[in-house]
Design an enzyme around this catalytic site. Structure first.
Site, PDB file in Angstrom:
ATOM      1  N   CYS A  46       3.266   0.605   1.942  1.00  0.00           N
ATOM      2  CA  CYS A  46       4.628   0.328   1.491  1.00  0.00           C
ATOM      3  C   CYS A  46       4.575  -0.907   0.597  1.00  0.00           C
ATOM      4  O   CYS A  46       3.538  -1.173  -0.023  1.00  0.00           O
ATOM      5  CB  CYS A  46       5.604   0.192   2.663  1.00  0.00           C
ATOM      6  SG  CYS A  46       5.267  -1.154   3.818  1.00  0.00           S
TER       7      CYS A  46
ATOM      8  N   ASN B 170       4.232  -4.197   3.839  1.00  0.00           N
ATOM      9  CA  ASN B 170       3.434  -3.900   5.041  1.00  0.00           C
ATOM     10  C   ASN B 170       3.990  -4.598   6.291  1.00  0.00           C
ATOM     11  O   ASN B 170       3.243  -4.963   7.196  1.00  0.00           O
ATOM     12  CB  ASN B 170       1.947  -4.241   4.838  1.00  0.00           C
ATOM     13  CG  ASN B 170       1.017  -3.700   5.929  1.00  0.00           C
ATOM     14  OD1 ASN B 170      -0.016  -4.286   6.219  1.00  0.00           O
ATOM     15  ND2 ASN B 170       1.358  -2.574   6.535  1.00  0.00           N
TER      16      ASN B 170
ATOM     17  N   CYS C  21       7.580  -3.524   7.303  1.00  0.00           N
ATOM     18  CA  CYS C  21       8.676  -2.671   7.806  1.00  0.00           C
ATOM     19  C   CYS C  21       8.267  -1.211   7.944  1.00  0.00           C
ATOM     20  O   CYS C  21       8.151  -0.694   9.060  1.00  0.00           O
ATOM     21  CB  CYS C  21       9.893  -2.761   6.882  1.00  0.00           C
ATOM     22  SG  CYS C  21      10.632  -4.405   6.798  1.00  0.00           S
ATOM     23  N   ARG C  22       8.057  -0.511   6.813  1.00  0.00           N
ATOM     24  CA  ARG C  22       7.854   0.939   6.857  1.00  0.00           C
ATOM     25  C   ARG C  22       6.442   1.367   7.230  1.00  0.00           C
ATOM     26  O   ARG C  22       6.259   2.196   8.145  1.00  0.00           O
ATOM     27  CB  ARG C  22       8.234   1.564   5.503  1.00  0.00           C
ATOM     28  CG  ARG C  22       9.709   1.510   5.219  1.00  0.00           C
ATOM     29  CD  ARG C  22       9.999   1.836   3.769  1.00  0.00           C
ATOM     30  NE  ARG C  22       9.495   0.768   2.894  1.00  0.00           N
ATOM     31  CZ  ARG C  22       9.560   0.794   1.571  1.00  0.00           C
ATOM     32  NH1 ARG C  22      10.072   1.848   0.960  1.00  0.00           N
ATOM     33  NH2 ARG C  22       9.101  -0.224   0.862  1.00  0.00           N
ATOM     34  N   SER C  23       5.427   0.871   6.511  1.00  0.00           N
ATOM     35  CA  SER C  23       4.079   1.384   6.774  1.00  0.00           C
ATOM     36  C   SER C  23       3.565   1.031   8.178  1.00  0.00           C
ATOM     37  O   SER C  23       2.814   1.825   8.751  1.00  0.00           O
ATOM     38  CB  SER C  23       3.084   0.981   5.678  1.00  0.00           C
ATOM     39  OG  SER C  23       2.974  -0.402   5.532  1.00  0.00           O
TER      40      SER C  23
ATOM     41  N   ASP D 177      13.617   1.652   1.864  1.00  0.00           N
ATOM     42  CA  ASP D 177      13.226   0.327   2.333  1.00  0.00           C
ATOM     43  C   ASP D 177      14.338  -0.236   3.239  1.00  0.00           C
ATOM     44  O   ASP D 177      15.460  -0.452   2.771  1.00  0.00           O
ATOM     45  CB  ASP D 177      13.025  -0.570   1.108  1.00  0.00           C
ATOM     46  CG  ASP D 177      12.454  -1.920   1.493  1.00  0.00           C
ATOM     47  OD1 ASP D 177      12.384  -2.211   2.699  1.00  0.00           O
ATOM     48  OD2 ASP D 177      12.079  -2.660   0.575  1.00  0.00           O
TER      49      ASP D 177
HETATM   50  P1  4NP Z   1       8.316  -2.780   3.575  1.00  0.00           P
HETATM   51  O1  4NP Z   1       9.651  -3.631   3.414  1.00  0.00           O
HETATM   52  O2  4NP Z   1       7.801  -2.529   2.190  1.00  0.00           O
HETATM   53  O3  4NP Z   1       8.781  -1.545   4.235  1.00  0.00           O
HETATM   54  O4  4NP Z   1       7.378  -3.615   4.424  1.00  0.00           O
HETATM   55  C1  4NP Z   1       9.701  -4.814   2.676  1.00  0.00           C
HETATM   56  C2  4NP Z   1       9.369  -6.001   3.275  1.00  0.00           C
HETATM   57  C3  4NP Z   1       9.442  -7.178   2.548  1.00  0.00           C
HETATM   58  C4  4NP Z   1       9.826  -7.144   1.225  1.00  0.00           C
HETATM   59  C5  4NP Z   1      10.145  -5.948   0.622  1.00  0.00           C
HETATM   60  C6  4NP Z   1      10.073  -4.782   1.359  1.00  0.00           C
HETATM   61  N1  4NP Z   1       9.924  -8.345   0.487  1.00  0.00           N
HETATM   62  O5  4NP Z   1      10.354  -8.293  -0.668  1.00  0.00           O
HETATM   63  O6  4NP Z   1       9.563  -9.396   1.013  1.00  0.00           O
END
Ligand code: 4NP
Length: 162
Positions: A13, A16, A18-20, A128
């Site tokens: 993602c 790394n 939230c989703r993955s 996201d």
């Molecule tokens: P992820 O979510 O890609 O599902 O882990 C996010 C976590 C942090 C950020 C963006 C998306 N960020 O911009 O910090």
């Protein structure tokens, strides 16, 4: 195929956190249930959260489902990942484009959108949830679980109806 024919699956993602991590956890559980020997990991295209635990909301939604993901630490996608893993799965269209853009010339992994493995959900993104609420994390877990079940079916040569 690398890994002597053993599948190796990497969920990617952006951060790394939230989703993955949820995709990794859901797939680990389904693969274990099915008795599959698969290398499984997750990574982010971005480096902001390297070394961090999964977002507390991801930890909570996984824990509710009985899975402790507090041993996961965020890492960034590397060039070696494209050779080490047989499958790299992206969460959304931008994520997929970023992963493909960075692929080295000798990449061997197949790179695809994760929801493409779920019949009827082809082309769908796992949104996201970072700026969302708990319900968005619940949706992410649901999508991750549907993908995990479908992917286990695919990699074990079975078809699943869910
Ligand atoms: P992820 O979510 O890609 O599902 O882990 C996010 C976590 C942090 C950020 C963006 C998306 N960020 O911009 O910090």
């Amino acid at each position: 195929m690398s890994n002597n024919g053993r599948p190796a699956v990497l969920f990617v993602c952006l951060g790394n956190i939230c989703r993955s991590p949820l995709a990794e956890a859901a797939f680990r559980r389904e693969a274990r249930k099915a008795g599959l020997d698969i290398e499984i990991d997750s990574a982010g295209t971005g480096d902001w959260h390297v070394g961090s635990l999964p977002d507390e909301r991801s930890q909570a939604v996984a824990m509710e489902a009985g899975v402790d993901i507090s041993d996961q630490r965020a890492r960034q996608l590397t060039q070696d990942d494209y050779r080490r893993f047989t499958h790299i799965f992206a969460m959304d269209a931008q994520n997929l484009a970023d992963i493909k853009d960075r692929a080295p010339a000798d990449a061997t992994a197949s790179i695809a959108l994760l929801m493409d493995v779920v019949p009827g959900r082809e082309g769908a993104s796992i949104a996201d949830p970072y700026h969302g609420g708990e319900e968005n994390f619940a949706d992410t877990w649901e999508d991750a679980t549907a993908a995990a079940k479908a992917l286990v079916g695919k990699l074990s040569g079975r078809t699943v109806s869910e």
